[in-house]
Design a protein around this motif. Structure first.
Motif, PDB file in Angstrom:
ATOM      1  N   ARG A  99       0.817  -1.217   0.000  1.00 30.07           N
ATOM      2  CA  ARG A  99       0.000   0.000   0.000  1.00 30.07           C
ATOM      3  C   ARG A  99       0.848   1.263   0.000  1.00 30.07           C
ATOM      4  O   ARG A  99       0.394   2.303  -0.435  1.00 30.07           O
ATOM      5  N   VAL A 100       2.086   1.172   0.530  1.00 28.08           N
ATOM      6  CA  VAL A 100       2.923   2.374   0.543  1.00 28.08           C
ATOM      7  C   VAL A 100       3.236   2.793  -0.883  1.00 28.08           C
ATOM      8  O   VAL A 100       3.196   3.978  -1.234  1.00 28.08           O
TER       9      VAL A 100
ATOM     10  N   LEU B  40       1.406   2.063  -3.484  1.00 25.57           N
ATOM     11  CA  LEU B  40       0.149   2.526  -4.066  1.00 25.57           C
ATOM     12  C   LEU B  40      -0.136   3.954  -3.642  1.00 25.57           C
ATOM     13  O   LEU B  40      -0.605   4.767  -4.437  1.00 25.57           O
ATOM     14  N   ASP B  41       0.183   4.246  -2.381  1.00 29.00           N
ATOM     15  CA  ASP B  41      -0.075   5.579  -1.848  1.00 29.00           C
ATOM     16  C   ASP B  41       0.691   6.639  -2.620  1.00 29.00           C
ATOM     17  O   ASP B  41       0.160   7.702  -2.931  1.00 29.00           O
TER      18      ASP B  41
ATOM     19  N   GLY C 183      -1.445   1.599   9.265  1.00 29.62           N
ATOM     20  CA  GLY C 183      -1.362   0.597   8.213  1.00 29.62           C
ATOM     21  C   GLY C 183      -2.590   0.605   7.331  1.00 29.62           C
ATOM     22  O   GLY C 183      -2.518   0.480   6.127  1.00 29.62           O
TER      23      GLY C 183
ATOM     24  N   THR D 162      -2.873   3.856   4.884  1.00 24.25           N
ATOM     25  CA  THR D 162      -1.637   4.356   4.304  1.00 24.25           C
ATOM     26  C   THR D 162      -1.906   5.245   3.111  1.00 24.25           C
ATOM     27  O   THR D 162      -1.241   6.235   2.902  1.00 24.25           O
ATOM     28  N   SER D 163      -2.919   4.851   2.310  1.00 32.30           N
ATOM     29  CA  SER D 163      -3.191   5.661   1.129  1.00 32.30           C
ATOM     30  C   SER D 163      -4.004   6.882   1.481  1.00 32.30           C
ATOM     31  O   SER D 163      -4.484   7.579   0.619  1.00 32.30           O
ATOM     32  N   ASP D 164      -4.205   7.145   2.749  1.00 33.43           N
ATOM     33  CA  ASP D 164      -5.179   8.158   3.138  1.00 33.43           C
ATOM     34  C   ASP D 164      -4.623   8.993   4.284  1.00 33.43           C
ATOM     35  O   ASP D 164      -4.999   8.799   5.428  1.00 33.43           O
TER      36      ASP D 164
END
Lengths: 474, 288, 291
Positions: A302-303, A305-306, B247, B250-252
């Motif tokens: 996810r990192v 993706l972020d 965790g 993470t995208s937010d």
């Protein structure tokens, strides 16, 4: 008195606790709605009809229809009264309804078995390891094949081998390449679940600045360094590339085409020229300053993706199912998204599976657990899942549904027509690695030495091979 | 002539005083800025709408489209209420029983003579320097195999019910109580327990407050051990839940910021309410 | 009489002693035992003698961890100096000084996890620090703070210092308020300026507090874990640059399932903290006797 201070500490805390307890579970308010409906009054006209009633004596034969076998109940000998625990990886809350309704249908199909479901996310691995250590790991576990988790736990003897416990007709439901994924000593430990097709998500706004066309996106992995240099020059952004730090040898094999261990499993060979070339590619990219180093060595997908979602990277390799994250967190970017097939590594193999369901070795209800894992991975349920999000079934039968032959509409569907073809070609070309976690740590240290500490790639890998050989021959 | 001179001197001294005061306020404010700036940034991020940029050159401090949506989203997706409840339960129970047990234990060390007193005391003092993390592996095994309280808040409460540090602090406090008070109680025929409860405890109230506060803060902020013990999300304490939050979102970054703010605000409120006691208690912590 | 002399004291001691016996004494003994075994928590321990310790000696990451833990000790002198200065500054009767003292205490009670997340958001490659530096023109390209091995420990140490400021400031404040005014007045009469006043009176007067904080802060520095975990995740920093003794212990025991080896690390840690604390206390006590 001690009590006054204690009281002063306690009162606001208790107040807060009460408020929070009240707020924590919002109960839906059921409102009864009164609807006024006007009903036209019909005039009934009595018509006298002469009906000659014929007495028909029907001999009613009571036939109690025997319930035919539920077509989805394919596992025999399911234990009664079992309460199974199941963990999924990062599926909540988006897919709560799907999981819950599938569980409900499972409990109807196999009466006498109940399922308790938990979803774990970033701390999935830590939670699972601690649960195994504590002896209360879940019966059915959603493990990531692509991150190498199945072989991690299987080599430690924590998973149930499935080959001799699952009937052949059930095994035949899956793509053969997928059933044989992540074999440990030739034995399979997982039910293949939803698959992904790696695509490169491209941020057209950034990518167009390079002057390249979308079709020019590299088809092979060794085209990436050049692309990253151009991107850095023309857009000033860094490349969003990730090493699977928990399964480096697998990445070495798929991308670099290297042979990492001898056939007899006693000597490591990941300092071969192919392996060194693979590592050197990344070393050069780091030296050129074209990579985001935090993403490179993170253990959280996810990192990476972020970084892409926030609009800071020109491309990111992931499955179309995660496009929903981009859409949710950066709607503006979603409009500029393109998807191209992911570059292929030197091994020529398109990819390996994504997610699977495994059963823990010391489960008290092996047949029930197998039934649950199989139920979630049967053709119907995987088809339903595919209709919700851009994932793909591991069972050929699902692709017969017209859903897969329909033309793609949104960017998430772009891989749909070719999905069956690609997935049928998935193969696991990674051999069993003894003491995998420790060997991976050795390789990880060596890779970091080469990337960040100016140790030549050849030397780093050769030293690592020596250490790894010493470890397994102890 | 003298009067005017005196007046002049007075004026300049008064002026210098005011300038000095202003200077001190400036310094204090600068330090305050350094102390709270990261929080200000996080608060600002938590209110930013989807179109507000998080990373920009120069940084944008005030959101242009402020919204509560991030808070609502995090509240719905994570059981923040449970996190708080669990943290409160663990911390309050720990503080109450820890202070009780250590106050009980400190009394004999401070005011009684009995065989084995010094040996046991120095043994306990020696354990003080043992790093707590060292004990986690066997405690893990105990939690799982012996006490069977893995994944419950009892796993956090029981090991913290007595700390050597608190015994030491309270012993110091008890020793400052004049012996006459205790002897008077004994002459009156009171039991040791009554002496302890009615005479000693009221006198060392500030020290008790100190110990309560130190234990409260330590237990509230504890992360490593709870993260080993708690894996079901509804059982987690706030610190473990926060790490999970990072965790999960993470995208937010906005969601993470909202979660952090939600985690800090209640403890801040409590602190503000009890500020005087906190400060007084802490300043009494170290007296020789 | 026996009851009074023997039974009563032990009755008072019993609850605390039981807890400490179970959760501190027993684990110490157990860890000493485990350090001589091969043990993965899931499987029972298997005696291997000194093999874990031999492995430790040859393990470069272990020595790195040791070094990092010692480097981390630098926070202690920094904290002491900064907090004494801070305490002197807030030791004034200005109106509203209580508010400032409370503000400085906020990082302490917020918890290392919440603060760590704030810190991480700031030091991220696309975070606040880079955007400030870029807009001021101090740098041209964003710096990847959290991925530079050289910055790993300093950033974590900065976090520890920032979090400890308020806490230790309060301790020193109390100490300052215990120093009798007459000493300062005498110094003023003797012609000392502010600087000399504090150096010759405040600092020696704070000796007990300094001892206390040196012991506590150095122990916390050697045992640091939370900051590393929340800033750098399970990787422990690029090139193991953030791996400290306790972090290494955690990785071996709970990530790689080598609880026996981790116990050996724990024993070494114990010996170090023992030596350290004894050394600290001896040195400082001797100093106070001389003063």
């Amino acid at each position: 008195m001690k009590t006054s201070i204690a009281l002063k500490l306690l009162m606001p805390l208790v107040a807060i606790a009460m408020i929070l307890a009240a707020c924590a579970t919002p109960t839906p308010v059921v409102q009864t709605v009164v609807v006024e409906k006007t009903v036209p009054v019909q005039q009934t006209v009595q018509v006298e009809k002469k009906v000659i009633e014929t007495q028909i004596v029907e001999k009613v034969v009571q036939v109690t229809p025997t319930p035919g076998p539920n077509p989805e109940a394919v596992i025999q000998g399911v234990e009664q009264g079992c309460e199974l625990n199941m963990w999924t990886f990062w599926l909540s809350p988006t897919f709560d309804d799907y999981i819950k309704s599938t569980i409900a249908r499972f409990e109807e199909t196999y009466p006498g078995v109940t399922v308790k479901w938990e979803d774990h996310q970033a701390t999935f691995q830590d939670d699972l390891r601690n649960a195994f250590a504590a002896g209360n790991a879940p019966d059915v576990i959603n493990l990531s094949v692509s991150e190498g988790w199945v072989s991690d736990y299987a080599t430690k003897g924590l998973l149930l081998p499935l080959d001799d416990k699952v009937p052949q007709n059930v095994k035949d439901l899956y793509f053969p390449g997928l059933w044989k994924e992540q074999l440990v000593n030739g034995v399979n430990y997982q039910f293949p679940w939803y698959q992904g097709i790696n695509v490169e998500l491209v941020n057209k706004q950034l990518y167009d600045k390079t002057g390249l066309k979308i079709e020019d996106f590299p088809k092979t992995v060794d085209g990436l360094p050049g692309l990253c240099k151009t991107i850095k020059q023309k857009t000033g952004t860094l490349c969003d590339v990730r090493l699977t730090v928990n399964d480096l040898l697998a990445q070495m094999i798929y991308e670099g085409g290297a042979k990492v261990i001898s056939d007899d499993g006693k000597t490591f060979t990941f300092d071969s020229p192919e392996a060194v070339a693979w590592l050197q590619m990344y070393v050069d990219m780091v030296k050129d300053g074209t990579l985001d180093k935090t993403v490179l060595v993170t253990d959280q997908d996810r990192v990476g993706l972020d970084l892409f979602t926030s609009g800071k990277a020109a491309f990111y390799q992931t499955g179309p199912n995660l496009i929903r994250e981009v859409r949710a967190n950066n709607p503006g970017l979603y409009g500029y998204l393109a998807a191209v097939p992911a570059p292929v590594g030197k091994s020529g193999v398109l990819g390996k599976g994504l997610m699977s369901l495994s059963v823990k070795n010391d489960t008290k209800c092996p047949n029930a657990s197998i039934a649950l894992a199989q139920f979630f991975t049967n053709p119907k349920n995987m088809l339903d899942f595919s209709k919700l999000v851009a994932v793909y079934p591991s069972t050929p039968a699902s692709y017969d549904d017209p859903f897969f032959s329909a033309a793609p509409v949104a960017i998430e569907d772009s891989a749909k027509p070719i999905a069956k073809d690609i997935i049928s070609k998935y193969a696991d070309i990674v051999p069993t690695i003894p003491k995998k976690a420790d060997v991976n740590q050795i390789v990880l240290d060596a890779v970091q030495q080469a990337l960040f500490s100016n140790v030549p790639a050849q030397k780093a890998l050769t030293d690592a091979v020596a250490k790894a050989n010493a470890l397994i021959n102890q | 002539m003298n009067q005017i001179q005196n007046a002049n001197v007075h004026n300049t001294t008064a002026l210098r005083h005011t300038l000095e005061t202003i200077l001190w306020y400036v310094v204090l404010c600068l330090i305050a800025l350094v102390t709270v700036f990261p929080f200000v940034w996080v608060i600002s991020t938590s209110f930013k709408g989807p179109t507000d940029v998080i990373y920009s050159v120069p940084p944008q401090l005030i959101p242009q489209n402020p919204t509560f949506a991030n808070y609502i989203r995090v509240w719905n997706q994570l059981p923040m209420g449970n996190f708080f409840l669990n943290s409160i339960l663990v911390t309050v129970s720990t503080v109450v029983f820890n202070v009780l047990f250590t106050a009980l234990a400190a009394y004999p060390f401070a005011k009684m003579k009995f065989p084995g007193r010094d040996v046991i005391f120095y043994l306990l003092l020696a354990t003080f320097i043992v790093p707590p993390q060292l004990t986690y592996i066997p405690s893990f095994v105990l939690a799982v195999n012996v006490f069977h309280y893995y994944d419950t808040i009892f796993a956090l409460i029981f090991p913290s019910l007595a700390t050597v540090f608190n015994i030491f602090l309270l012993r110091q406090a008890f020793r400052t109580v004049p012996d006459d008070l205790i002897d008077a109680g004994r002459i009156d025929g009171a039991s040791e327990f009554r002496i302890w409860w009615s005479i000693l405890l009221p006198v060392v109230r500030p020290a008790l407050a100190t110990v309560a506060i130190i234990t409260f803060v330590a237990q509230w902020n504890d992360f490593f051990w709870p993260s080993l013990m708690l894996h079901t999300r509804t059982n987690m304490t706030l610190q473990v839940g926060l790490a999970n939050l990072q965790g999960m979102f993470t995208s937010d970054s906005r969601g993470v910021a909202a979660g952090v703010v939600m985690a800090i605000i209640p403890i801040l409120i409590i602190f503000v309410l009890l500020q005087k006691q906190f400060v007084r208690g802490l300043t009494g912590a170290v007296k020789g | 009489m026996f009851k009074k002399r023997f039974l009563t004291p032990y009755l008072f001691l019993t609850p605390a002693l039981i807890i400490i016996a179970i959760f501190i004494i027993y684990p110490i003994v157990a860890v000493i035992y485990y350090s001589f075994t091969d043990f993965s928590i899931v499987t029972p321990p298997e005696w291997v003698g000194l093999r874990n310790f031999q492995q430790l000696v040859n393990d470069p990451v272990f020595w790195q961890a040791l070094l990092h833990s010692f480097i981390y000790l630098l926070v202690t002198p920094v904290l002491i100096i900064l907090c004494i200065i801070l305490a002197i500054i807030v030791n004034r009767k200005l109106p509203g000084i209580h508010i400032f003292r409370a503000i400085y205490y906020i990082p302490v009670i917020s918890g290392s996890i919440a603060v760590g997340i704030c810190w991480r958001l700031m030091f991220d490659t696309n975070g606040l620090l880079n955007s400030i530096l870029l807009s001021l023109g101090i740098i041209v390209e964003p710096i990847q703070w959290l991925a530079e091995p050289a910055y790993t420990l300093p950033i974590a140490m900065l976090l520890t210092i920032w979090m400890g400021l308020g806490y230790y400031m309060m301790v020193f404040l109390a100490g300052l308020q215990n120093i009798p005014e007459e000493l300062y007045d005498a110094a003023l009469i003797d012609g000392c300026n502010n600087w000399q006043k504090h150096w010759h009176i405040s600092v020696p007067g704070l000796r007990p507090q300094i001892t206390f904080i040196v012991v506590i802060s150095s122990l916390a520095a050697i045992e640091v874990f939370n900051e590393i975990y929340i800033l750098y995740g399970p990787l422990g920093g690029v090139l193991n640059s953030g791996v400290t003794m306790v972090f290494y212990l955690w990785r071996q025991a709970f990530r790689l399932q080598h609880a026996g080896y981790a116990s050996a690390v724990a024993i070494v840690l114990l010996v170090i903290t023992l030596a350290f604390s004894i050394g600290n206390i001896r040195y400082l006590e001797r100093g106070s006797e001389a003063a």
